[in-house]
Design an enzyme around this catalytic site. Structure first.
Site, PDB file in Angstrom:
ATOM      1  N   GLU A   1      27.390 -11.134  56.010  1.00 41.49           N
ATOM      2  CA  GLU A   1      27.642 -12.315  57.105  1.00 41.49           C
ATOM      3  C   GLU A   1      28.548 -11.297  58.094  1.00 41.49           C
ATOM      4  O   GLU A   1      29.989 -11.435  58.439  1.00 41.49           O
ATOM      5  CB  GLU A   1      28.454 -13.009  56.352  1.00 41.49           C
TER       6      GLU A   1
ATOM      7  N   ASN B   1      34.622  -6.509  58.466  1.00 48.18           N
ATOM      8  CA  ASN B   1      34.365  -7.292  56.791  1.00 48.18           C
ATOM      9  C   ASN B   1      35.709  -8.040  56.023  1.00 48.18           C
ATOM     10  O   ASN B   1      36.063  -8.434  55.306  1.00 48.18           O
ATOM     11  CB  ASN B   1      33.516  -6.629  55.558  1.00 48.18           C
ATOM     12  N   SER B   2      37.225  -8.043  57.026  1.00 50.68           N
ATOM     13  CA  SER B   2      37.732  -8.528  56.881  1.00 50.68           C
ATOM     14  C   SER B   2      38.108  -9.972  55.578  1.00 50.68           C
ATOM     15  O   SER B   2      38.835 -10.548  55.055  1.00 50.68           O
ATOM     16  CB  SER B   2      39.139  -8.637  57.290  1.00 50.68           C
TER      17      SER B   2
ATOM     18  N   HIS C   1      24.628 -29.488  44.987  1.00 46.22           N
ATOM     19  CA  HIS C   1      25.224 -28.448  45.255  1.00 46.22           C
ATOM     20  C   HIS C   1      25.436 -26.930  44.163  1.00 46.22           C
ATOM     21  O   HIS C   1      26.409 -27.893  43.336  1.00 46.22           O
ATOM     22  CB  HIS C   1      26.279 -28.928  46.417  1.00 46.22           C
TER      23      HIS C   1
ATOM     24  N   HIS D   1      23.021 -20.101  50.027  1.00 41.49           N
ATOM     25  CA  HIS D   1      23.524 -19.475  50.604  1.00 41.49           C
ATOM     26  C   HIS D   1      24.415 -18.261  49.035  1.00 41.49           C
ATOM     27  O   HIS D   1      23.871 -17.475  48.873  1.00 41.49           O
ATOM     28  CB  HIS D   1      25.256 -20.376  50.882  1.00 41.49           C
ATOM     29  N   GLU D   2      24.796 -16.839  50.814  1.00 42.38           N
ATOM     30  CA  GLU D   2      25.401 -15.907  49.768  1.00 42.38           C
ATOM     31  C   GLU D   2      23.963 -15.034  49.039  1.00 42.38           C
ATOM     32  O   GLU D   2      23.842 -14.932  48.275  1.00 42.38           O
ATOM     33  CB  GLU D   2      26.094 -15.867  49.096  1.00 42.38           C
TER      34      GLU D   2
ATOM     35  N   GLU E   1      20.960 -18.718  53.873  1.00 44.40           N
ATOM     36  CA  GLU E   1      22.055 -18.489  54.774  1.00 44.40           C
ATOM     37  C   GLU E   1      22.021 -16.666  54.765  1.00 44.40           C
ATOM     38  O   GLU E   1      20.588 -16.571  56.156  1.00 44.40           O
ATOM     39  CB  GLU E   1      23.103 -18.722  54.737  1.00 44.40           C
TER      40      GLU E   1
ATOM     41  N   GLU F   1      29.880 -21.278  59.436  1.00 51.58           N
ATOM     42  CA  GLU F   1      31.316 -21.790  58.889  1.00 51.58           C
ATOM     43  C   GLU F   1      32.213 -20.839  59.847  1.00 51.58           C
ATOM     44  O   GLU F   1      33.173 -21.287  59.673  1.00 51.58           O
ATOM     45  CB  GLU F   1      30.603 -21.716  57.293  1.00 51.58           C
TER      46      GLU F   1
END
Ligand code: NOJ
Ligand code: CA
Length: 689
Positions: free
Chosen positions: A176, A194-195, A401, A471-472, A490, A496
């Site tokens: 991401e 990557n914070s 979900h 996702h992830e 994703e 998002e």
């Protein structure tokens, strides 16, 4: 692919005697001879290859091999005991996709080796296509090598120069990121941010996640990735000290202290190198799909591309929450009914509801996330049975979900009950999520253990007639061919991050994504924000795109499952919403009309089983006027072009929501000027008349 029958005999014959082996010196050519690979032993005796495309070098001498636990390096003392080749030339139909028909056309070569000193066997297979190559390793069944612990795979990709690269770092837990554009020699994870990531593990500074796309000095576009990632860790690419050689670096398990553990016989994923003269060649290539096995699912009636809305963005805007205890619970029965009504009225197939099940009080940030979610217990204000039935009456399906909170063992224990509930309620789609560091500590999202977990989920979902939107995830590698219930993932910095807290994806992002992440497979980007000025949530903040850009995302960013991600009230009364209602999610033909990676992209697609074409164009932070020729349209047909474009005063920073709709009649080969504002775009439906 044809079987390697004739030469298996040769393999057996040669391995029985003390023959020094066949000389390894072969030139492999693609069917139309565009791609040429040489396979040979280098001066040090290592198995090596080079690659050319249309006479231009793509890779210089690159070596192959493995570092195996206990038995040591395999690749520098090999005797070739057999070779074979075959041709694949077939057309197959996709169940859904960017294109209905795929040509699978390659020359295939198998090299069968044996280590001279200890007899360990290793096979290397090449498939040479006119737009790139794939190679993979095989560890055949053999005495003394049943279980293999792989400490390192050493596949080299030696570049011919210091190419321009579009890259994200070799994070073992996340893709991401915004893409960086630098020379290969400048790849350095200290440049990335990557914070905001809930999980991030970067162990190598000069390494990237794939697909890694590059442009060479002689204008070749090259992308390195992998196909059919099965029972193996994801591959990252390390930039070696010479700053020209990329080496496979597998995501480890620091818990188990290995990269991979496999049993023979074993076939590795394919290492892929796609090449083209334009960025669009990479995207139109079907090499990755062709390196996966055909569809394994017998009954596929329940798999269908779809558009959906959902109770989702409000949590990211923080006007409601996933959890119940906060008193701001978003997933209520009343609200879901409204969403179902809206979906029914506007022709959407599904409604995603996040935060419907208990456990959200204890997810992000909690180290002890095992056993928290059960995926069957709704919060008291969410009547899942009633809503599923209500949706059914209205022709709208709920989308399930499952946020696992990166506790995959808990999820695996719950799979049966979770999917049984879905079956009972007639739900055919699940969005899965893996936010946070993986439990147990020492496993990573992209390691072998998780690759196997994601596959288990996919197989279980298939048995239960469920489509997966992950996702992830682990990155896509073309598995949707074999498991066409693997709809979208994703696996990138999705929309998002356009929430005020996410800071926004710069307009440049989606001019790069189609030629990097999207080469790997469909994307659940969650496009379609209409309310872009978010001043009321955070002073001065707006989503960094125009509204026309948001529409263009439906054509540019391919997915068989597309969300209209904004709050439904933000679509009410907006004429531009018609485009989202019209745009299909399944295509007959897809073409990259024009593109400069990092600057702009224009893609056209023909709807599947229909006559209308759709075009999406979007640009970075610079306004552009791009003239396109409509040569993709059908000859002899007139079309009404319904053009959704930036208003003359639109600008992603100062006036993002201003758009206009124009209509004009066009034919094949007409020219059309696409006027895109800063951070803007254009979306067109060509309605056949
Ligand atoms: C991250 C996903 O990408 C996002 O879409 C989802 O809303 C949250 N996790 C919660 O599961
Ligand atoms: Ca995410």
């Amino acid at each position: 692919m044809k079987k390697y029958l004739p030469s298996l005999l040769l393999v057996l014959l040669l391995s029985c005697n003390s023959d020094p082996g066949i000389t390894l010196d072969f030139t492999l050519k693609s069917p139309r001879k565009q791609t040429v690979v040489k396979v040979y032993k280098n001066a040090e005796g290592k198995v090596s290859y080079t690659m050319n495309f249309k006479g231009k070098p793509v890779l210089d001498e690159s070596t192959l091999g493995f570092e195996l636990r206990k038995s040591g390096f395999l690749g520098d003392d090999l005797k070739l005991i057999g070779v074979d080749s075959s041709l694949t030339n077939e057309r197959w139909k996709t169940l859904w996709g960017e294109d209905a028909s795929v040509h699978n056309y390659s020359r295939n070569y198998g090299f069968y080796f044996e280590d001279k000193s200890d007899g360990r066997k290793l096979n290397i297979f090449f498939r040479v296509f006119d737009d790139g190559i794939g190679f993979r390793y095989g560890f055949p069944q053999q005495d003394g090598l049943q279980e293999i612990i792989i400490d390192n795979e050493q596949s080299e990709f030696k570049l011919t120069g210091d190419h321009t690269a579009w890259w994200i770092p070799a994070d073992y837990d996340s893709y991401e990121y915004h893409y960086l554009t630098t020379k290969v020699s400048e790849i350095d994870s200290s440049l990335v941010d990557n914070s905001l990531l809930a999980a991030s593990t970067i162990m190598e500074k000069h390494a990237v996640n794939t697909p890694l796309t590059m442009e060479s000095q002689d204008s070749l576009f090259i992308s390195i990735h992998e196909a059919n990632l099965t029972n193996y860790p994801g591959m990252t690419l390390r930039v070696e000290a010479d700053k020209r050689t990329l080496t496979s670096s597998l995501v480890p398990s620091t818990l188990s202290n290995w990269k991979a553990k496999v049993n023979t016989p074993f076939l590795s994923p394919w290492r892929t190198i796609q090449v083209g003269e334009k960025p669009g060649d990479l995207l139109e290539s079907k090499l990755l799909l062709n390196l996966n096995e055909p569809n394994q699912l017998k009954n596929t009636d329940w798999i269908r591309p779809m558009k959906y809305i959902g109770i989702w963005w409000e949590m990211h805007l923080q006007t409601s929450s996933w959890d119940y205890e906060s008193g701001r619970h978003g997933a209520t029965t009343a609200k879901t009914k409204k969403y179902i009504d809206f979906a029914a009225k506007h022709g959407f197939d599904g409604v995603l509801v996040e935060g419907w099940n208990t456990g959200w009080e204890h997810w992000i940030g909690f180290p002890d996330r095992e056993g928290v979610f059960d995926f069957v217990t709704p919060y008291p204000d969410y009547d899942i049975e009633g809503l599923a039935a209500y949706g059914k009456e209205k022709g709208v399906e709920l989308i399930m979900h499952h946020e696992t909170s990166a506790a995959p063992r808990t999820y695996e224990q719950q799979l049966d009950t979770a999917y049984a509930l879905m079956q009972k309620l007639g739900i055919h789609g699940v969005k899965t999520g893996y936010v946070g560091p993986i439990i147990p500590v020492g496993e990573y999202h992209h390691g072998q253990w998780m690759v196997n977990h994601y596959r288990k989920v996919l197989a279980k979902a298939a048995q239960s007639e469920v489509m997966v939107f992950a996702h992830e995830p682990i990155k896509p590698t073309g598995l949707r061919r074999t498991f066409p219930n693997m709809m979208a993932r994703e696996g990138l910095r999705g929309s998002e991050f356009n929430s005020p807290g996410g800071g926004g994806n710069p307009p440049e992002h989606l001019t790069i994504v189609p030629f990097t992440r999207m080469l790997a497979g469909p994307i659940d980007y969650t496009p379609g924000l209409f309310k872009l000025n978010l001043d009321q949530y955070k002073a001065g903040y707006s989503v960094p795109t125009t509204l026309a850009y948001q529409l263009a995302e439906y054509v540019v960013v391919y997915s068989p499952v597309q969300m209209a991600s904004d709050l439904i009230e933000h679509y009410e009364g907006k004429p531009a919403f018609q485009f989202i209602k019209d745009v299909p999610t399944d295509w007959e033909i897809s073409k990259v009309v024009d593109a400069q990676i990092g600057d702009y992209v224009v893609i056209a697609r023909l709807e599947r089983s229909g006559n209308d074409w759709y075009l999406g164009g979007l640009t970075d932070e610079n306004a552009r006027d791009i003239e396109v020729t409509l040569d993709f349209l059908q000859p002899g047909v007139s079309y009404e072009a319904q053009i959704y474009k930036d208003a003359p005063d639109a600008d992603f920073e100062t006036n993002p929501e201003a758009y206009i709709i124009e209509k004009k009649q066009v034919k094949m080969n007409d020219k059309l000027m696409l006027n895109m504002a800063r951070g803007g775009g254009v979306a067109i439906r060509f309605k056949a008349l």
